[in-house]
Design an enzyme around this catalytic site. Structure first.
Site: not given
Ligand code: PAF
Length: 297
Positions: A43-44, A50, A160, A162-163, A166, A197, A200
């Site tokens: 998401m930049g 990243h 990553g 970290k999530d 997800q 890291m 946010r």
């Molecule tokens: O982890 C993230 O940055 C977002 O959840 C992702 C995987 C790019 C989906 O929008």
């Protein structure tokens, strides 16, 4: 900023495309030439975490695509969608020297076209923890990740640790829906003081940032207790929680010791038990985790 539709933009170091058509034209050409495609969805607001995903993609694939898209459907009402940091130029300046071949930076209207109404209902593993504090979040994540996979058609995609939840949701989705993408989960990158890291972290004042270190301190304690032979989940959880009780200004959303595949809470920990924490520091939500038997990375 100039958006190249094809091939390299010399001023930025890598090509940027904003439409699915331009993306496909480039990626199809690579594929026809026998290249393998690694994909890093973001998401930049990029940081070294990243970039470590890009490095992993470079090691495994001959071409790397990174997407930059602040996905509106994974933010709930009152969350930080509007203020989420957006700086495409800065992000691309970090990606280009790492060898990213193509940046896909679509608009919301390119991703969610008029009438768009089909979503991915994510697996059971999306329900606890983040799922209970951010209802609908993982539906948004799973939907956009599947859409991005279908647009990029990568061989491998890099996420990553970290999530953590997800990555489980994405792995489950890929398996359940037979999506032909290999999902790689790469270690969490940390600041020298241990803070995981995160884009946010930029919201935190110096004081709040110091308070936020309690997440990694608590996880380190959990790993140490496990290494010393403690196996009772209640004991470990309470000791970890105590560090939060001693840190004013930090509110714990959850502190979980869970099965690393199902995220079901455990009563006896093993080497594969994952400790997951979410806490709010001055309204900024931080998450972190570690697998007890592996220790902190
Ligand atoms: O982890 C993230 O940055 C977002 O959840 C992702 C995987 C790019 C989906 O929008």
């Amino acid at each position: 900023m100039k958006h190249a539709s094809r091939e390299s933009d010399a001023s930025l170091g890598c090509a940027i495309v904003t439409t699915r058509g331009d993306l496909r034209a480039v990626v199809d050409g690579w594929r026809a030439a026998g290249e393998t495609i690694g994909f890093v969805p973001t998401m930049g607001a990029l940081h070294a975490g990243h970039l470590s995903l890009v490095d992993a993609a470079k090691r495994e694939c001959t071409r790397v695509v990174a997407s930059i898209f602040v996905n509106p459907t994974q933010f709930g009402p009152g969350e930080d969608f509007e203020r989420y940091p957006r700086d495409l130029e800065r992000d691309v300046a970090q990606l280009a020297p790492r060898g990213v071949d193509l940046v896909f930076a679509p608009t919301p209207a390119e991703v969610y076209r008029p009438g768009s109404s089909t979503v991915v209902e994510p697996a059971k593993v999306s329900l606890p923890l983040e799922g209970s504090f951010r209802p609908g979040h993982f539906r948004g994540v799973a939907t956009v990740v599947l859409k991005l996979f279908n647009m990029v058609r990568p061989d491998s995609a890099f996420f990553g640790q970290k999530d953590y939840q997800q990555s489980l949701v994405v792995r489950r989705m890929v398996d359940d829906l037979d999506v032909p993408v290999v999902v790689r989960v790469c270690p969490t990158m940390r600041e020298p003081d241990g803070l995981a890291m995160s884009s946010r972290n930029a919201y935190l004042s110096a004081d709040d940032r110091r308070r936020g270190l309690v997440l990694s301190r608590s996880l380190t304690l959990g790993c140490e207790l496990f290494a010393k032979g403690e196996r009772d989940a209640t004991t470990i959880r309470e000791r970890m929680k105590q560090l939060f009780d001693e840190t004013p200004g930090v509110t714990v959303d959850y502190l979980s010791l869970a099965d690393s595949e199902t995220l079901v809470e455990v009563s006896v920990v093993t080497a594969t038990t994952v400790a997951l924490i979410a806490a709010r520091v001055a309204g900024v939500r931080l998450i972190d985790n570690c697998v007890l038997g592996k220790g902190m990375n």
